[in-house]
Design a protein around this motif. Structure first.
Motif, PDB file in Angstrom:
ATOM      1  N   LEU A  30       4.378   2.807  -8.540  1.00  0.00           N
ATOM      2  CA  LEU A  30       5.179   2.902  -7.323  1.00  0.00           C
ATOM      3  C   LEU A  30       5.316   1.549  -6.635  1.00  0.00           C
ATOM      4  N   GLU A  31       4.227   0.793  -6.571  1.00  0.00           N
ATOM      5  CA  GLU A  31       4.278  -0.531  -5.944  1.00  0.00           C
ATOM      6  C   GLU A  31       5.212  -1.468  -6.701  1.00  0.00           C
ATOM      7  N   ARG A  32       5.136  -1.451  -8.019  1.00  0.00           N
ATOM      8  CA  ARG A  32       6.037  -2.294  -8.815  1.00  0.00           C
ATOM      9  C   ARG A  32       7.482  -1.857  -8.643  1.00  0.00           C
ATOM     10  N   GLY A  33       7.712  -0.545  -8.599  1.00  0.00           N
ATOM     11  CA  GLY A  33       9.054  -0.024  -8.385  1.00  0.00           C
ATOM     12  C   GLY A  33       9.599  -0.429  -7.027  1.00  0.00           C
ATOM     13  N   MET A  34       8.764  -0.332  -6.005  1.00  0.00           N
ATOM     14  CA  MET A  34       9.181  -0.721  -4.656  1.00  0.00           C
ATOM     15  C   MET A  34       9.548  -2.203  -4.616  1.00  0.00           C
ATOM     16  N   ALA A  35       8.730  -3.028  -5.237  1.00  0.00           N
ATOM     17  CA  ALA A  35       9.002  -4.461  -5.252  1.00  0.00           C
ATOM     18  C   ALA A  35      10.287  -4.770  -6.018  1.00  0.00           C
ATOM     19  N   ASP A  65      14.925   8.241  -3.951  1.00  0.00           N
ATOM     20  CA  ASP A  65      15.326   8.840  -5.222  1.00  0.00           C
ATOM     21  C   ASP A  65      15.221   7.830  -6.361  1.00  0.00           C
ATOM     22  N   LEU A  66      15.707   6.624  -6.112  1.00  0.00           N
ATOM     23  CA  LEU A  66      15.617   5.578  -7.145  1.00  0.00           C
ATOM     24  C   LEU A  66      14.161   5.278  -7.478  1.00  0.00           C
ATOM     25  N   LEU A  67      13.303   5.184  -6.460  1.00  0.00           N
ATOM     26  CA  LEU A  67      11.889   4.893  -6.700  1.00  0.00           C
ATOM     27  C   LEU A  67      11.239   5.987  -7.542  1.00  0.00           C
ATOM     28  N   LEU A  68      11.498   7.240  -7.208  1.00  0.00           N
ATOM     29  CA  LEU A  68      10.889   8.332  -7.975  1.00  0.00           C
ATOM     30  C   LEU A  68      11.397   8.355  -9.409  1.00  0.00           C
ATOM     31  N   ASN A  69      12.670   8.073  -9.596  1.00  0.00           N
ATOM     32  CA  ASN A  69      13.201   7.988 -10.961  1.00  0.00           C
ATOM     33  C   ASN A  69      12.640   6.782 -11.700  1.00  0.00           C
ATOM     34  N   PRO A 125      15.507  -4.987   2.046  1.00  0.00           N
ATOM     35  CA  PRO A 125      14.543  -4.052   2.634  1.00  0.00           C
ATOM     36  C   PRO A 125      14.940  -2.599   2.376  1.00  0.00           C
ATOM     37  N   CYS A 126      13.952  -1.795   1.979  1.00  0.00           N
ATOM     38  CA  CYS A 126      14.201  -0.396   1.642  1.00  0.00           C
ATOM     39  C   CYS A 126      13.254   0.510   2.424  1.00  0.00           C
ATOM     40  N   MET A 180       0.842  -1.183   0.000  1.00  0.00           N
ATOM     41  CA  MET A 180       0.000   0.000   0.000  1.00  0.00           C
ATOM     42  C   MET A 180       0.890   1.251   0.000  1.00  0.00           C
ATOM     43  N   ILE A 181       0.597   2.165  -0.857  1.00  0.00           N
ATOM     44  CA  ILE A 181       1.350   3.408  -0.998  1.00  0.00           C
ATOM     45  C   ILE A 181       0.753   4.455  -0.057  1.00  0.00           C
ATOM     46  N   SER A 182       1.615   5.102   0.719  1.00  0.00           N
ATOM     47  CA  SER A 182       1.127   6.159   1.607  1.00  0.00           C
ATOM     48  C   SER A 182       0.699   7.368   0.777  1.00  0.00           C
ATOM     49  N   GLU A 183      -0.212   8.124   1.330  1.00  0.00           N
ATOM     50  CA  GLU A 183      -0.680   9.339   0.660  1.00  0.00           C
ATOM     51  C   GLU A 183       0.481  10.326   0.478  1.00  0.00           C
ATOM     52  N   GLU A 184       1.352  10.387   1.466  1.00  0.00           N
ATOM     53  CA  GLU A 184       2.504  11.294   1.395  1.00  0.00           C
ATOM     54  C   GLU A 184       3.429  10.919   0.233  1.00  0.00           C
ATOM     55  N   LEU A 185       3.716   9.631   0.085  1.00  0.00           N
ATOM     56  CA  LEU A 185       4.582   9.185  -1.013  1.00  0.00           C
ATOM     57  C   LEU A 185       3.907   9.416  -2.361  1.00  0.00           C
ATOM     58  N   LEU A 186       2.621   9.172  -2.438  1.00  0.00           N
ATOM     59  CA  LEU A 186       1.889   9.402  -3.683  1.00  0.00           C
ATOM     60  C   LEU A 186       1.946  10.884  -4.063  1.00  0.00           C
TER      61      LEU A 186
END
Length: 99
Positions: free
Chosen positions: A32-37, A56-60, A45-46, A1-7
């Motif tokens: 975002l979920e696919r990127g996190m995985a 930074d990597l996730l946002l990119n 663990p990240c 689940m993606i937090s509202e803040e991260l979204l």
């Protein structure tokens, strides 16, 4: 689940200035979920909530995924990912610092 803040941070990073409809929100959350995985699979663990290399990597990753260029992300960020893997390994091994 993606937090509202991260979204919201991803929206800002990606220059999405409009309110997302339900479909767009689901799509961005999925990216975002696919990127996190994918990143956690390579790095272990990240912490994607705290500002740092992992976030930074996730946002990119999200930027590349929105452009349909995930393969290019892995090529362009290969060195950063390897460096972070080494750093995480060193921290886990108890070395912690280089000096």
């Amino acid at each position: 689940m993606i937090s509202e803040e991260l979204l919201q941070e991803a929206k800002s990073y990606l220059d999405i200035t409009w309110e997302l409809d339900a479909g767009e929100r689901t799509k961005l959350s999925g990216i975002l979920e696919r990127g996190m995985a994918a990143l956690s699979g390579r790095l272990g663990p990240c912490d994607f909530e705290t500002n740092g290399e992992e976030k930074d990597l996730l946002l990119n990753y999200a930027m590349y995924a929105r452009a349909g260029a995930v393969d290019e992300f892995w090529k362009n960020y290969r060195d950063s990912i390897i460096s972070l893997q080494i750093h995480k390994w060193a921290m886990k091994a108890g070395e912690g610092s280089c000096g």
